[in-house]
Scaffold this active site. Structure first.
Site, mmCIF file in Angstrom:
data_model
loop_
_atom_site.group_PDB
_atom_site.id
_atom_site.type_symbol
_atom_site.label_atom_id
_atom_site.label_comp_id
_atom_site.label_asym_id
_atom_site.label_seq_id
_atom_site.Cartn_x
_atom_site.Cartn_y
_atom_site.Cartn_z
ATOM 1 N N PRO A 122 0.826 -1.215 0.000
ATOM 2 C CA PRO A 122 0.000 0.000 0.000
ATOM 3 C C PRO A 122 0.854 1.257 0.000
ATOM 4 O O PRO A 122 1.813 1.381 0.764
ATOM 5 C CB PRO A 122 -0.795 -0.130 1.296
ATOM 6 N N CYS A 123 0.502 2.181 -0.883
ATOM 7 C CA CYS A 123 1.395 3.303 -1.150
ATOM 8 C C CYS A 123 1.102 4.553 -0.345
ATOM 9 O O CYS A 123 1.839 5.530 -0.437
ATOM 10 C CB CYS A 123 1.328 3.666 -2.636
#
Length: 369
Positions: A101-102
């Protein structure tokens, strides 16, 4: 007639496809690219319930994805060694995919937010799977913000652990999806690792772009693809053929916004947050269909979050149009409602970009098999 005898072992070897594991699989953008590139999916992990629903109802019914095991908890809940023994002992893993997840690295986060964000630890958790599954190659995707100086300790740790695990890592590269035939301006970072028994010097990375700025006319490259075809009519039976319901006030604003690329400023819409500065010019702006579309974010169906107004109609783009910009086929259905669908689409790797990368990797792996 000569009856040429072929051993069963040879036939099985010829038919066997390279295997893939997809961590942080989301709605399945990279997984779809993998099976489209000739890989066999064996396992996927994703903990967003709507994305899992989308993944299972799409990927499991496509050739190359019918045997995939889908685990629906965080990767932190699984022991990579147990995963290898239980699901991959027979076929192993040729390629490991996944972009943690960024949000912790997003360029939208200002000042020092994102530093030591717990989600950043998932980058290192990802690498625990690399060490346990020992794939021939792994490919990690993330946003460009991961390369900011303040995140350097995480990148350094990732590379040091890679070397200790017996992998050769290429330098992080920033690729733009529009350079590979995607009708969208979208930059992402990719990190490729090869197992030490493979010859890195014979592995060309990244693949050469296939498209470019039409004004440059570089060699035989195709011009960037405009997103005009995205706005052709979708089936009325398509549950993703829907957009946000806007207030009459917003509809009137959209009517005042010039067609094919007009901005918020053109419409005369001034919010309180615009009185002291002139930023965020793209919000409530129309998409220009003659150009690659803007980056599809997790809020891509919401015109208040970016240039996501339909080029000619007076509403935000539909879920289907956003999916087309991400090069998902029209038979790929997103579940969970309009907001959840937008999030899944925005988080995905564009399918055609994935095909360009994974086909290239597969070709080089086959050469060195």
């Amino acid at each position: 007639m000569i009856n040429k005898k072929v051993s069963t072992t040879t036939l099985q070897k010829d038919k066997q496809k390279p295997t893939v594991v997809d961590l942080f699989a989301g709605a399945g953008g990279l997984s779809l690219a993998a099976i489209s590139s000739g890989f066999e999916l064996k396992l996927a992990i994703e903990n967003d319930k709507h994305a899992v629903d989308t993944y299972r109802k799409n990927i499991l019914y496509r050739p190359g994805g019918t045997d995939v095991v889908v685990l629906d908890e965080s990767i932190l809940e699984y022991d990579p060694k147990d995963i290898q023994k239980q699901y991959l002992a027979k076929n192993g893993c040729d390629l490991l995919l996944g972009g943690p997840p960024c949000q912790g690295f997003s360029t939208h986060r200002i000042l020092d937010s994102g530093v030591d964000d717990p989600r950043n630890q998932l980058v290192l958790a990802y690498f625990e799977f690399v060490k346990s599954l020992k794939p021939k190659a792994f490919l990690m995707e993330n946003v460009p913000g991961i390369l900011w100086k303040r995140h350097k300790p995480y990148i350094d740790k990732f590379y040091s652990e890679g070397k200790k695990a017996g992998y050769q890592l290429f330098e992080p590269i920033v690729l733009d999806a529009r350079d590979y035939g995607v009708p969208q301006r979208r930059k992402r970072v990719f990190i490729l690792g090869l197992r030490e028994d493979l010859d890195k010097n014979k592995f060309a990375w990244p693949p050469k772009p296939t498209h470019c700025d039409p004004q440059k006319q570089e060699g035989v490259l195709e011009p960037w693809m405009p997103c005009c075809d995205v706005f052709q009519n979708a089936s009325l039976e398509d549950i993703n053929n829907l957009h946000m319901n806007h207030s009459q006030v917003l509809i009137d604003v959209f009517k005042k916004t010039p067609l094919n690329g007009g901005s918020r400023k053109d419409s005369g819409r001034i919010l309180n947050c615009h009185k002291n500065h002139d930023g965020h010019k793209d919000v409530y702006g129309r998409i220009d269909p003659s150009q690659p579309a803007p980056t599809m974010t997790t809020a891509c169906i919401n015109p208040s979050k970016g240039r996501f107004v339909h080029p000619t109609e007076h509403h935000g783009i539909t879920v289907r149009q956003a999916a087309r910009i991400q090069t998902f086929p029209d038979d790929y259905i997103f579940y969970g409602g309009i907001t959840a669908a937008g999030k899944q689409i925005g988080n995905a790797v564009p399918v055609d970009l994935g095909v360009a990368l994974l086909s290239h990797i597969k070709e080089h792996l086959n050469e060195q098999s």
